[in-house]
Design a protein around this motif. Structure first.
Motif, short mmCIF file in Angstrom:
data_model
loop_
_atom_site.label_atom_id
_atom_site.label_comp_id
_atom_site.label_asym_id
_atom_site.label_seq_id
_atom_site.Cartn_x
_atom_site.Cartn_y
_atom_site.Cartn_z
N ALA A 208 32.79 69.87 57.61
CA ALA A 208 32.35 69.69 56.28
C ALA A 208 31.20 68.85 56.16
CB ALA A 208 33.48 69.29 55.47
N ILE A 209 30.50 68.99 54.95
CA ILE A 209 29.32 68.05 54.71
C ILE A 209 29.90 67.17 53.38
CG2 ILE A 209 26.82 67.95 54.07
CD1 ILE A 209 26.29 70.36 55.26
N VAL A 210 30.07 65.99 53.62
CA VAL A 210 30.57 65.30 52.37
C VAL A 210 29.37 64.01 52.19
CG1 VAL A 210 33.03 65.52 52.98
CG2 VAL A 210 31.70 63.96 54.20
N PHE A 211 29.93 63.35 50.97
CA PHE A 211 29.03 62.35 50.47
C PHE A 211 27.68 62.95 49.86
CE2 PHE A 211 31.59 59.54 53.22
CZ PHE A 211 32.12 58.88 52.33
N ASP A 212 27.66 64.19 49.15
CA ASP A 212 26.81 64.50 48.46
C ASP A 212 25.79 64.91 49.69
OD1 ASP A 212 26.28 65.16 45.80
OD2 ASP A 212 24.16 64.31 46.28
N GLY A 213 25.87 65.55 50.66
CA GLY A 213 24.88 66.11 51.71
C GLY A 213 24.31 64.78 52.79
N LEU B 136 36.54 60.41 52.89
CA LEU B 136 36.98 59.39 53.87
C LEU B 136 37.59 59.98 54.99
CD1 LEU B 136 37.88 56.63 51.37
CD2 LEU B 136 35.58 56.76 52.46
N ALA B 137 38.37 60.89 54.84
CA ALA B 137 39.07 61.46 56.03
C ALA B 137 38.09 62.12 57.03
CB ALA B 137 39.91 62.69 55.43
N HIS B 138 36.85 62.76 56.61
CA HIS B 138 36.01 63.31 57.45
C HIS B 138 35.25 62.14 58.28
CE1 HIS B 138 36.40 67.43 56.58
NE2 HIS B 138 36.35 67.15 55.56
N CYS B 139 35.16 60.75 57.60
CA CYS B 139 34.67 59.95 58.38
C CYS B 139 35.42 58.85 59.06
CB CYS B 139 33.24 59.37 57.69
SG CYS B 139 33.72 58.48 56.17
#
Lengths: 477, 202
Positions: A62-67, A8-11
Motif C-alpha cells: 500500500a501507499i499511505v500518508f498521501d503518497g 500507521l499499521a503499514h509503518c
C-alpha cells in the motif's frame, strides 16, 4: 486518503523504532550516567521487534500518508536486511565500545535513529520522503563517525563525512527540485507518469543530480573519495554499521528511485549506472591492493562490491533486481562476519587494525583464522561459497540483458580483487606469527562462526532464498 | 507601469545593491547588516508574489535567527577580515570566468526548458480559493503531510542529540543548583544565632 490507524499499521516497524527512541532518550537522560546500561539491550530488542513485525506482519502492499510512504515486498525485504545489519552491529559493538571507554547511552540511540532513517528511506515513495529519510540517516551517521570525539582521526572522519555529505545532499536536492519543476509532483509514480517515455533536458538534468547524491551515499566511484578516510577513522563498530546497514538502505533507495520514477527512460539511466559500476569495480579492485590497514582495505572492497551490485541494476528487469537483492543479502552476511573478525583484533587490550597484525593467525587462533579465511574466500567469489553465487547472479542478469562487456569487465576486476583477499589468507596461514590476539568477546565470535556457516552451506539451500528475492523484486514492477 | 511593478524594481534594486555591499563592505558588522537588508527586500519580493507565509518565514528565520547568529559569530570570533580579503583581486579573474560560465549555462537551461504537459494538472495541492496561503499551509501540514512533518521533527531531535554527544563535557567539581534542597531548608538549619561579645567580632 487512508484512515490514520490503517496508515500507521503499514509503518509499524518505523513506529516501534521512533517511539522506542523517544523512551530511550528519556531513560538515558533520567539515569544520567555515562555508561549505556540497559539502553543497548532495549535498543537491540526494538530492532529485533521490528524484524519480527515485518516478518510476521501483513503482506499487503500500500501507499499511505498521501503518497509519501510505500509498504511493499521489496521494501520489506530490504528493511529486514537493514535491521539485521543494525542489530548484529549493535550487539557486536558493546565490548569494543566498553574497551575504548566510549560506551555512552547515546550510541544505541543514534544507531536506532539512523536505522529509522534507513527504513523511511527504503519506504520513500516521493522526493520529500526520500530527502527526509536520507537526512535522518546521514545526520546520525555523521555523529557516529565522530563518536570517539577525543580521537583525532575519528573527529576528522566525522567532519569530512559531514562536509562532503552536506555537499551531496545539496546535489540531490537540486536534482529533486528540477524534477519537481518538470513534473509538478514529488511522487515517484507521478514523475514516471509525467515523463511518459520522453527524456527531456530538465528530466535528464534532474536524474543526473539525483544519481550523484545517491551514488555518494552508496560510495560508488567517482563519488567515493570520502570512503577510505571515513571508514578508517571511524570507530570499528561504526565502520561495520556503514558497510552493512547503510549500504543496504542506499542501494535499496537507488533501485526504487530508478525503477519506479524513471522506468520509461531506461537508456538514460542505464548509461549512468554502467559508468558508475565499471569505475567502482575497477577502482575497488586496484586501489585495495596496496593497503596496509584492514579497515581501509574493506573500504575499497565495499566500493568494488557496490560496483558489482550496480551490474545487476544496469541489467534491470525482475531478474536484475532479484540479483541485486541476492547480492546485498549475501554481502551483508559476509561483511558482518568480516567485521566480527576485525572487532576481535585486539592485542593486550589495544585494538589493532593492520593487516600485518593478522600474521600467522592460523597458529595462534586456528578457529578464527579458518572462519576469517572463509570470509575472504567468499568476498573474493570462490565457489562454492556464497560470495560466488552473489556474483554469479548479477553477471548472469547482465548477460541476459546483453551487457556482455560489463559482465566481462566485472569478472576481470573480480579476478584482480581476489588477489588482495587471498593475500590476507596467505598472511594468516603462512607468515610468522604476530603477537596473539586477546580472547575475543562472545558476540563477535558467534557472529563470525554463524556467518561462516551460512556462507559455506548456502549452496545447499539456494531455493528458499531465491524465492524471497524474486518475490521482493516483483513488487517493484 | 502599475504600482506593483514599481515596488518590484525597488525591492530588486535594493536587494542587489545590498548583496553587493555584503561582499564589499570593509566592516564585517556592516556586511551582516546589509545581509539583513537583503533578506528584508527578498521578503518584500515574496509579498509581491502573494507568498506572504514565505515572506514571514524569511524575516523570522533568516533575519531573526540566522543573521543574528552571524552577527554573534562576527563579533565574538576575532577573524581578521582584511587579511581574508587580500587575495580577492587575485582570484577575481578566475572566479569571474567561472561565474560567467555558470550564468551562461543557466541561461541555456532556462532557454531550453520545457514544462511537462501535465505538470500544471499534476500539482497535488492547489491553492484553495478565498484563503490566505498561511491558512492553506496550516490545513495540510498536520493532516496530509503529517508523516513528513514528524520525520522533520525526528531529524531535529537527532541534530540536538548529536550536538550534545559531540560537545558536552561533564567537569568534575561544578556546583549545580538543586532546587529541592534549597526549598527544603528550614530557618532552623539556615540561620544561626550567636552571641557576639562586644568589640570582638566572630
Amino acid at each position: 486518503m487512508t484512515p490514520l490507524p490503517l496508515a500507521l499499521a503499514h509503518c509499524l516497524p518505523e513506529l516501534i523504532l521512533a517511539a522506542g527512541v523517544l523512551v530511550l532518550v528519556l531513560l538515558g537522560a533520567i539515569r544520567g550516567r555515562e555508561s549505556d546500561g540497559p539502553v543497548t539491550e532495549i535498543a537491540a530488542g526494538l530492532l529485533g521487534g521490528a524484524i519480527v513485525v515485518i516478518l510476521l506482519g501483513g503482506k499487503t502492499n500500500a501507499i499511505v500518508f498521501d503518497g509519501a510512504f510505500i509498504n511493499d515486498g521489496f521494501g520489506r525485504f530490504m528493511k529486514v536486511l537493514t535491521l539485521a545489519g543494525s542489530l548484529v552491529t549493535l550487539v557486536m559493538s558493546r565490548d569494543f565500545l566498553a574497551a575504548e571507554k566510549i560506551d555512552k547511552f547515546e550510541f544505541p540511540i543514534l544507531i536506532l535513529l539512523s536505522t529509522l532513517g534507513m527504513l523511511m528511506l527504503i519506504s520513500a515513495a516521493g522526493l520529500i520522503a526520500l530527502y527526509l529519510g536520507l537526512e535522518l540517516m546521514s545526520l546520525a551517521l555523521y555523529v557516529l563517525a565522530a563518536f570517539h570525539r577525543d580521537n583525532i582521526r575519528a573527529s576528522e572522519a566525522g567532519l569530512k563525512y559531514f562536509v562532503l555529505g552536506a555537499l551531496s545532499s545539496g546535489m540531490l536536492l537540486y536534482g529533486a527540485s528540477l524534477l519537481y519543476g518538470f513534473a509538478g509532483t514529488v511522487s515517484f509514480a507521478g514523475i514516471a507518469e509525467t515523463i511518459n517515455g520522453k527524456a527531456s533536458l530538465g528530466v535528464v538534468f534532474g536524474l543526473v543530480f539525483l544519481m550523484v547524491g545517491l551514488a555518494f551515499k552508496m560510495s560508488a566511484v567517482p563519488f567515493h573519495m570520502w570512503t577510505p578516510d571515513v571508514y578508517e577513522g571511524a570507530p570499528t563498530p561504526v565502520t561495520a554499521f556503514f558497510i552493512t546497514a547503510v549500504k543496504m538502505a542506499a542501494v535499496a533507495i537507488t533501485l526504487r528511485v530508478i525503477l519506479t520514477a524513471f522506468p520509461g527512460i531506461t537508456a538514460q539511466w542505464r548509461q549512468i549506472v554502467i559508468f558508475l559500476s565499471i569505475l567502482s569495480m575497477v577502482l575497488g579492485a586496484f586501489a585495495a591492493i596496496g593497503q596496509a590497514n584492514i579497515k581501509r582495505l574493506m573500504a575499497y572492497s565495499t566500493i568494488g562490491h557496490v560496483g558489482f551490485a550496480l551490474v545487476g541494476l544496469a541489467a534491470g528487469g525482475e531478474t536484475g533486481v532479484a540479483s541485486v537483492l541476492a547480492y546485498m543479502a549475501i554481502y551483508l552476511v559476509m561483511t558482518l562476519g568480516t567485521f566480527a573478525g576485525i572487532l576481535s583484533m585486539r592485542v593486550s587490550g589495544e585494538g589493532v587494525e593492520n593487516i600485518s597484525d593478522l600474521s600467522g593467525l592460523a597458529r595462534t587462533d586456528g578457529v578464527m583464522a579458518f572462519f576469517f579465511a572463509t570470509m575472504m574466500f567468499s568476498l573474493a567469489g570462490i565457489p562454492p561459497l556464497a560470495g560466488f553465487f552473489a556474483k554469479w547472479y548479477v553477471f548472469n542478469a547482465a548477460i541476459q540483458a546483453r551487457l556482455y562487456a560489463l559482465a566481462v569487465i566485472g569478472v576481470l576486476s573480480s579476478a584482480v580483487a581476489a588477489f588482495y583477499y587471498l593475500r590476507i589468507v596467505k598472511i594468516m596461514y603462512f607468515d610468522e606469527p604476530a603477537p596473539a590476539f586477546d580472547r575475543p568477546a562472545l558476540a563477535p565470535r558467534i557472529v563470525l562462526a554463524g556467518s561462516g556457516i551460512i556462507v559455506v552451506f548456502l549452496f545447499a539451500y539456494p531455493g528458499l532464498f531465491i524465492d524471497a528475492t524474486t518475490a521482493a523484486a516483483k513488487s517493484l514492477f | 507601469m502599475n504600482i506593483a511593478a514599481w515596488f518590484f524594481y525597488l525591492f530588486s534594486a535594493m536587494m542587489i545593491g545590498a548583496a553587493f555591499m555584503v561582499i564589499s563592505a570593509r566592516n564585517p558588522v556592516h556586511s551582516v547588516l546589509f545581509l539583513i537588508l537583503a533578506f528584508f527586500n527578498a521578503a518584500g519580493l515574496f509579498l509581491l508574489l502573494g507568498a506572504e507565509f514565505l515572506a514571514m518565514i524569511l524575516v523570522v528565520v533568516y533575519v531573526g535567527a540566522v543573521a543574528v547568529l552571524f552577527l554573534f559569530v562576527v563579533m565574538m570570533l576575532d577573524v581578521d577580515f582584511t587579511e581574508l580579503k587580500q587575495s580577492f583581486l587575485q582570484y577575481l579573474p578566475a572566479g569571474g570566468i567561472i561565474g560567467l560560465v555558470v550564468l551562461i549555462e543557466i541561461a541555456f537551461v532556462v532557454g531550453a526548458w520545457t514544462i511537462g504537459p501535465v505538470t500544471i494538472a499534476n500539482v497535488t495541492t492547489p491553492m484553495p480559493p478565498g484563503m490566505t496561503n498561511t491558512m492553506a499551509l496550516g490545513r495540510v501540514l498536520y493532516t496530509q503531510y503529517v508523516y513528513l512533518f514528524q520525520a522533520a521533527g525526528l531529524i531535529l531531535l537527532t541534530a540536538m542529540i548529536g550536538a550534545i554527544v559531540l560537545t558536552l563535557r561533564h567537569k568534575a567539581g561544578v556546583k549545580r543548583q538543586n532546587v529541592a534542597i534549597q526549598n527544603a531548608r528550614t530557618p532552623a538549619e539556615a540561620v544561626e544565632v550567636r552571641k557576639v561579645a562586644s568589640r570582638q567580632g566572630i
